[in-house]
Design a protein around this motif. Structure first.
Motif, PDB file in Angstrom:
ATOM      1  N   LYS A   5       0.832  -1.200   0.000  1.00 37.43           N
ATOM      2  CA  LYS A   5       0.000   0.000   0.000  1.00 37.43           C
ATOM      3  C   LYS A   5       0.877   1.265   0.000  1.00 37.43           C
ATOM      4  O   LYS A   5       0.596   2.225  -0.716  1.00 37.43           O
ATOM      5  N   ALA A   6       1.935   1.265   0.801  1.00 37.85           N
ATOM      6  CA  ALA A   6       2.841   2.416   0.852  1.00 37.85           C
ATOM      7  C   ALA A   6       3.493   2.663  -0.512  1.00 37.85           C
ATOM      8  O   ALA A   6       3.548   3.809  -0.991  1.00 37.85           O
ATOM      9  N   HIS A   8       2.361   1.700  -3.407  1.00 35.58           N
ATOM     10  CA  HIS A   8       1.298   2.125  -4.323  1.00 35.58           C
ATOM     11  C   HIS A   8       1.074   3.636  -4.187  1.00 35.58           C
ATOM     12  O   HIS A   8       1.029   4.357  -5.195  1.00 35.58           O
ATOM     13  N   ILE A   9       0.968   4.114  -2.972  1.00 36.26           N
ATOM     14  CA  ILE A   9       0.725   5.546  -2.743  1.00 36.26           C
ATOM     15  C   ILE A   9       1.889   6.390  -3.272  1.00 36.26           C
ATOM     16  O   ILE A   9       1.680   7.419  -3.929  1.00 36.26           O
ATOM     17  N   VAL A  10       3.119   5.965  -3.019  1.00 37.15           N
ATOM     18  CA  VAL A  10       4.282   6.720  -3.475  1.00 37.15           C
ATOM     19  C   VAL A  10       4.324   6.794  -5.003  1.00 37.15           C
ATOM     20  O   VAL A  10       4.552   7.867  -5.584  1.00 37.15           O
ATOM     21  N   PHE A  11       4.094   5.673  -5.670  1.00 37.27           N
ATOM     22  CA  PHE A  11       4.154   5.690  -7.128  1.00 37.27           C
ATOM     23  C   PHE A  11       2.972   6.427  -7.744  1.00 37.27           C
ATOM     24  O   PHE A  11       3.128   7.096  -8.774  1.00 37.27           O
ATOM     25  N   VAL A  12       1.799   6.351  -7.133  1.00 40.23           N
ATOM     26  CA  VAL A  12       0.658   7.122  -7.630  1.00 40.23           C
ATOM     27  C   VAL A  12       0.947   8.612  -7.485  1.00 40.23           C
ATOM     28  O   VAL A  12       0.708   9.399  -8.416  1.00 40.23           O
ATOM     29  N   ALA A  13       1.471   9.016  -6.334  1.00 41.96           N
ATOM     30  CA  ALA A  13       1.799  10.430  -6.126  1.00 41.96           C
ATOM     31  C   ALA A  13       2.849  10.904  -7.136  1.00 41.96           C
ATOM     32  O   ALA A  13       2.745  12.010  -7.684  1.00 41.96           O
ATOM     33  N   SER A  14       3.831  10.068  -7.400  1.00 37.62           N
ATOM     34  CA  SER A  14       4.879  10.422  -8.361  1.00 37.62           C
ATOM     35  C   SER A  14       4.326  10.513  -9.777  1.00 37.62           C
ATOM     36  O   SER A  14       4.674  11.433 -10.540  1.00 37.62           O
ATOM     37  N   TRP A  15       3.470   9.569 -10.135  1.00 37.56           N
ATOM     38  CA  TRP A  15       2.842   9.568 -11.449  1.00 37.56           C
ATOM     39  C   TRP A  15       2.028  10.851 -11.634  1.00 37.56           C
ATOM     40  O   TRP A  15       2.134  11.537 -12.651  1.00 37.56           O
ATOM     41  N   PHE A  16       1.250  11.193 -10.639  1.00 37.29           N
ATOM     42  CA  PHE A  16       0.438  12.397 -10.725  1.00 37.29           C
ATOM     43  C   PHE A  16       1.297  13.660 -10.754  1.00 37.29           C
ATOM     44  O   PHE A  16       0.919  14.641 -11.402  1.00 37.29           O
ATOM     45  N   ALA A  17       2.422  13.661 -10.081  1.00 39.91           N
ATOM     46  CA  ALA A  17       3.309  14.834 -10.145  1.00 39.91           C
ATOM     47  C   ALA A  17       3.693  15.113 -11.593  1.00 39.91           C
ATOM     48  O   ALA A  17       3.683  16.269 -12.042  1.00 39.91           O
ATOM     49  N   GLY A  18       4.014  14.063 -12.324  1.00 44.01           N
ATOM     50  CA  GLY A  18       4.327  14.226 -13.740  1.00 44.01           C
ATOM     51  C   GLY A  18       3.126  14.688 -14.542  1.00 44.01           C
ATOM     52  O   GLY A  18       3.247  15.536 -15.434  1.00 44.01           O
ATOM     53  N   LEU A  19       1.941  14.145 -14.216  1.00 43.13           N
ATOM     54  CA  LEU A  19       0.732  14.550 -14.935  1.00 43.13           C
ATOM     55  C   LEU A  19       0.304  15.975 -14.593  1.00 43.13           C
ATOM     56  O   LEU A  19      -0.409  16.611 -15.364  1.00 43.13           O
ATOM     57  N   PHE A  20       0.727  16.476 -13.448  1.00 36.95           N
ATOM     58  CA  PHE A  20       0.466  17.873 -13.114  1.00 36.95           C
ATOM     59  C   PHE A  20       1.401  18.805 -13.893  1.00 36.95           C
ATOM     60  O   PHE A  20       1.000  19.881 -14.324  1.00 36.95           O
ATOM     61  N   TYR A  21       2.647  18.382 -14.055  1.00 39.71           N
ATOM     62  CA  TYR A  21       3.647  19.273 -14.637  1.00 39.71           C
ATOM     63  C   TYR A  21       3.699  19.232 -16.163  1.00 39.71           C
ATOM     64  O   TYR A  21       3.950  20.259 -16.801  1.00 39.71           O
ATOM     65  N   PRO A  60       4.536   0.727 -11.939  1.00 39.01           N
ATOM     66  CA  PRO A  60       4.445   0.187 -10.573  1.00 39.01           C
ATOM     67  C   PRO A  60       3.224   0.705  -9.817  1.00 39.01           C
ATOM     68  O   PRO A  60       2.682  -0.010  -8.967  1.00 39.01           O
ATOM     69  N   ALA A  61       2.766   1.918 -10.114  1.00 41.68           N
ATOM     70  CA  ALA A  61       1.555   2.424  -9.449  1.00 41.68           C
ATOM     71  C   ALA A  61       0.381   1.496  -9.741  1.00 41.68           C
ATOM     72  O   ALA A  61      -0.347   1.086  -8.830  1.00 41.68           O
ATOM     73  N   ILE A  62       0.222   1.137 -10.996  1.00 41.21           N
ATOM     74  CA  ILE A  62      -0.873   0.248 -11.386  1.00 41.21           C
ATOM     75  C   ILE A  62      -0.619  -1.169 -10.880  1.00 41.21           C
ATOM     76  O   ILE A  62      -1.540  -1.832 -10.383  1.00 41.21           O
ATOM     77  N   ALA A  63       0.613  -1.631 -10.972  1.00 40.96           N
ATOM     78  CA  ALA A  63       0.938  -2.992 -10.529  1.00 40.96           C
ATOM     79  C   ALA A  63       0.671  -3.175  -9.034  1.00 40.96           C
ATOM     80  O   ALA A  63       0.066  -4.171  -8.620  1.00 40.96           O
ATOM     81  N   PHE A  64       1.120  -2.218  -8.220  1.00 43.26           N
ATOM     82  CA  PHE A  64       0.870  -2.328  -6.781  1.00 43.26           C
ATOM     83  C   PHE A  64      -0.617  -2.223  -6.473  1.00 43.26           C
ATOM     84  O   PHE A  64      -1.114  -2.892  -5.567  1.00 43.26           O
TER      85      PHE A  64
END
Length: 142
Positions: A5-6, A8-21, A60-64
């Motif tokens: 879970k941890a 998953h959260i880290v990779f989702v946050a990282s993925w979204f950081a890229g989608l924000f920028y 990894p966000a999706i995989a986790f």
């Protein structure tokens, strides 16, 4: 499970950081004067690298997330309609990610770009998608 879970959260946050920028770079690309070739090329290079890196983070966000869902059964069974809605939001995020790639390819080809205001609005979509996903996971409204 907490480790998964941890991560998953880290990779989702990282993925979204890229989608924000990334769409923010598109705003800047749309504002580049035609004579500023070096500026355009630098922004395109940044966009390509960020898009590629963001795609790597999505895996990894999706995989986790799948591991939590299928491996640990989170969101399975009756009374877990929130998970179906969250999976739909994930599909929308993946679609948004691919839309960013399509827009990047259009910028690279120099084809009919939209104005910077359109990209500013486009840049707001991942915020709404993240909000929806977090509310669904935390509140579990249905």
């Amino acid at each position: 499970m907490l480790w998964i879970k941890a991560f998953h959260i880290v990779f989702v946050a990282s993925w979204f950081a890229g989608l924000f920028y990334l769409p923010r770079i598109f705003v800047n690309l749309a504002m580049v004067p035609p004579a500023s070739v070096a500026e355009r090329e630098r922004l395109l290079l940044m966009s390509r690298k960020l898009y590629r890196f963001t795609g790597i983070l999505a895996v990894p966000a999706i995989a986790f997330g799948l591991w939590l869902w299928l491996g640990y059964g989170i969101g399975r069974g009756p009374g877990n309609g929130w998970m179906h809605a969250k999976l739909f939001v994930v599909l929308l995020v993946v679609g948004y990610h691919h839309a960013c790639g399509a827009l990047l390819r259009r910028f690279e080809r120099g084809e009919g770009r939209r104005g910077h205001v359109w990209y500013r609005w486009f840049n707001e979509a991942p915020v709404l998608l993240l909000l929806a996903a977090v509310v669904l996971v935390v509140v579990k409204p249905f």
